[in-house]
Design a protein around this motif. Structure first.
Motif, PDB file in Angstrom:
ATOM      1  N   LYS A  63      -8.680  -9.319   0.005  1.00 12.44           N
ATOM      2  CA  LYS A  63      -7.492  -8.550   0.367  1.00 12.44           C
ATOM      3  C   LYS A  63      -6.687  -8.193  -0.879  1.00 12.44           C
ATOM      4  O   LYS A  63      -6.089  -7.104  -0.952  1.00 12.44           O
ATOM      5  N   ILE A  64      -6.648  -9.095  -1.852  1.00 13.20           N
ATOM      6  CA  ILE A  64      -5.941  -8.790  -3.101  1.00 13.20           C
ATOM      7  C   ILE A  64      -6.581  -7.573  -3.775  1.00 13.20           C
ATOM      8  O   ILE A  64      -5.885  -6.639  -4.207  1.00 13.20           O
ATOM      9  N   VAL A  65      -7.902  -7.565  -3.862  1.00 10.17           N
ATOM     10  CA  VAL A  65      -8.604  -6.436  -4.488  1.00 10.17           C
ATOM     11  C   VAL A  65      -8.319  -5.150  -3.721  1.00 10.17           C
ATOM     12  O   VAL A  65      -8.007  -4.106  -4.312  1.00 10.17           O
TER      13      VAL A  65
ATOM     14  N   GLY B 184       3.581  -2.012 -11.638  1.00 12.00           N
ATOM     15  CA  GLY B 184       3.096  -3.386 -11.585  1.00 12.00           C
ATOM     16  C   GLY B 184       4.085  -4.315 -10.922  1.00 12.00           C
ATOM     17  O   GLY B 184       3.716  -5.154 -10.076  1.00 12.00           O
ATOM     18  N   TYR B 185       5.361  -4.175 -11.287  1.00 11.97           N
ATOM     19  CA  TYR B 185       6.393  -4.999 -10.679  1.00 11.97           C
ATOM     20  C   TYR B 185       6.452  -4.778  -9.179  1.00 11.97           C
ATOM     21  O   TYR B 185       6.536  -5.738  -8.390  1.00 11.97           O
TER      22      TYR B 185
ATOM     23  N   GLY C  69       3.999  -5.307  -2.632  1.00  6.48           N
ATOM     24  CA  GLY C  69       2.645  -5.280  -2.074  1.00  6.48           C
ATOM     25  C   GLY C  69       2.016  -6.644  -1.888  1.00  6.48           C
ATOM     26  O   GLY C  69       1.279  -6.865  -0.928  1.00  6.48           O
ATOM     27  N   LEU C  70       2.302  -7.578  -2.810  1.00  8.85           N
ATOM     28  CA  LEU C  70       1.660  -8.890  -2.764  1.00  8.85           C
ATOM     29  C   LEU C  70       2.621 -10.015  -2.420  1.00  8.85           C
ATOM     30  O   LEU C  70       2.205 -11.167  -2.312  1.00  8.85           O
TER      31      LEU C  70
ATOM     32  N   LEU D 252      -1.040 -16.937  -5.748  1.00  8.51           N
ATOM     33  CA  LEU D 252      -0.605 -16.413  -4.447  1.00  8.51           C
ATOM     34  C   LEU D 252      -0.962 -17.355  -3.312  1.00  8.51           C
ATOM     35  O   LEU D 252      -0.274 -17.399  -2.294  1.00  8.51           O
ATOM     36  N   GLN D 253      -2.043 -18.117  -3.476  1.00  4.92           N
ATOM     37  CA  GLN D 253      -2.471 -19.052  -2.444  1.00  4.92           C
ATOM     38  C   GLN D 253      -1.817 -20.426  -2.591  1.00  4.92           C
ATOM     39  O   GLN D 253      -2.136 -21.353  -1.838  1.00  4.92           O
TER      40      GLN D 253
END
Length: 388
Positions: free
Chosen positions: A5-7, A104-105, A111-112, A229-230
């Motif tokens: 999902k990150i990709v 990126g920020y 987004g993440l 993130l995890q």
């Protein structure tokens, strides 16, 4: 959020901003590149960074597998892997670095789901050849992200000569406490994304000249970001290592540092074999050989009956599938076992040679040279055998 999902989130975010996805290359660099392996996504793009038009345009995004031999001794800590995937974006003479950093920020935070309060940036502070990167500094100040100015840590180059330029790195806090200090003073700040403003070429005399175009080259380590993130404390605990953590400890009871080395080196060896490299005494083949010998040394340290034949097919297939390598797992497995047999015979011969009286005292450089040239015993293997 798992790595898939990150990709997907990363690629789609930049595709929405007119970036075209390019297919990642193998670990083997393009002809003419002096490095043994592809160490970043920019290697296959060097001609386009130097001015050649890319067939897909001036905004690109990709996922590139990389191998860094410089990190071999650091494997086992929380952030380093030998083979890893790099998420990359490029502006080939299009937009500037401040826009790249802004995107990126917003990808990280919107987004993440990264808490903006857990971010820190570093920016190039300037030296006697080039001034400070004021555009990047202003961008971070406008976003309210703390910034640290450095010189050597924020200048990117691909070697003593060639394309180079200032960079701005984005760090994510990994500590259990609220963020404190700065990235150069506290290693709980983990670098996740580097944005290089590739504007210069360094000549052999050390001087800088402008590149034909002003580029932006960014790289974000997938496994490193995924672990953060995890909520995990190391890259070895992110989801791509789930099968390894489930199978290997029960197969080979080892301490945690040894398990991490086995995970990394075996996984890396499978990927290198999948890209067509074969064990050898020099070059890429020796890197592969060294990876496998380090694994076998760890396995045999406490139990000589252990071997790569114990390795389930699942781990070979999982690794090849993850890196999108169309190779028969049985062929990879056969090559692993052949190299294990070769190393076992070499160890036996090495023990017999080193038992001779001339090698009982301290070894000189000429002894190591003789052992290597006459008996095929590398210096690191001789040192290891003498410590048995």
């Amino acid at each position: 959020m798992n790595t898939e999902k990150i990709v997907r989130t990363f690629v789609e975010y930049f595709q929405e901003r007119d970036h075209r996805r390019i297919t990642g290359s193998t670990l083997l660099p393009p002809p003419g590149d002096s490095v043994l392996f592809t160490t970043s996504g920019m290697h296959p793009l060097t001609p386009y960074l130097e001015g050649r038009p890319h067939p897909l345009g001036r905004r690109l995004v990709n996922v590139q597998r990389c191998l860094r031999t410089t990190d071999l001794e650091e494997v086992g800590d929380a952030t380093h892997l030998t083979v890893f995937e790099m998420l990359g974006t490029w502006s080939l003479g299009d937009y500037e670095g401040s826009l790249s950093l802004d995107w990126g920020y917003r990808l990280l935070t919107d987004g993440l789901g990264v808490d903006p309060g857990l971010l820190h940036a570093t920016v190039y502070g300037g030296d006697d050849q080039t001034g400070p990167d004021t555009a990047s500094l202003q961008l971070w100040q406008d976003l309210g992200v703390p910034v640290e100015l450095t010189v050597e840590d924020n200048w990117w180059s691909n070697g003593p000569v060639g394309p180079c330029g200032p960079d701005s790195e984005i760090f994510l806090w990994s500590g259990d406490t609220p963020p404190q200090s700065t990235p150069t003073r506290d290693d709980r700040w983990v670098e996740v994304w580097n944005h290089v403003m590739m504007r210069h070429r360094r000549l052999e005399d050390g001087s800088l000249v402008p590149l034909p175009q002003r580029n932006v080259d960014t790289g974000l380590g997938l496994e490193r970001l995924a672990s953060l993130l995890q909520g995990q404390s190391s890259v070895f605990e992110c989801d791509v290592f789930d099968p390894w953590r489930r199978i290997v400890p029960a197969l080979w009871p080892l301490d945690e540092p040894s398990l991490r080395l086995v995970y990394d080196h075996l996984r890396s060896a499978i990927v290198v074999l999948g890209d067509g490299v074969r064990p050898a005494n020099t070059g890429r083949g020796y890197v592969l050989r060294r990876l496998l010998r380090r694994v076998l040394t760890v396995l045999w340290r406490d139990d000589p009956s252990r071997g790569l034949g114990d390795l389930p097919d699942e781990l070979v297939s999982h690794t090849l599938d993850h890196f999108r390598q169309k190779v028969d797992p049985s062929d990879v497995r056969r090559l692993l076992l052949e190299e294990e047999c070769r190393f076992s015979r070499l160890l036996e011969r090495g023990r017999q040679v080193l038992a001779r009286s001339r090698f009982q005292g301290p070894l000189k450089d000429e002894d190591f040279q003789y052992l290597h040239d006459t008996h095929g015993l590398p210096r690191d293997l001789v040192t290891s055998l003498r410590q048995e």
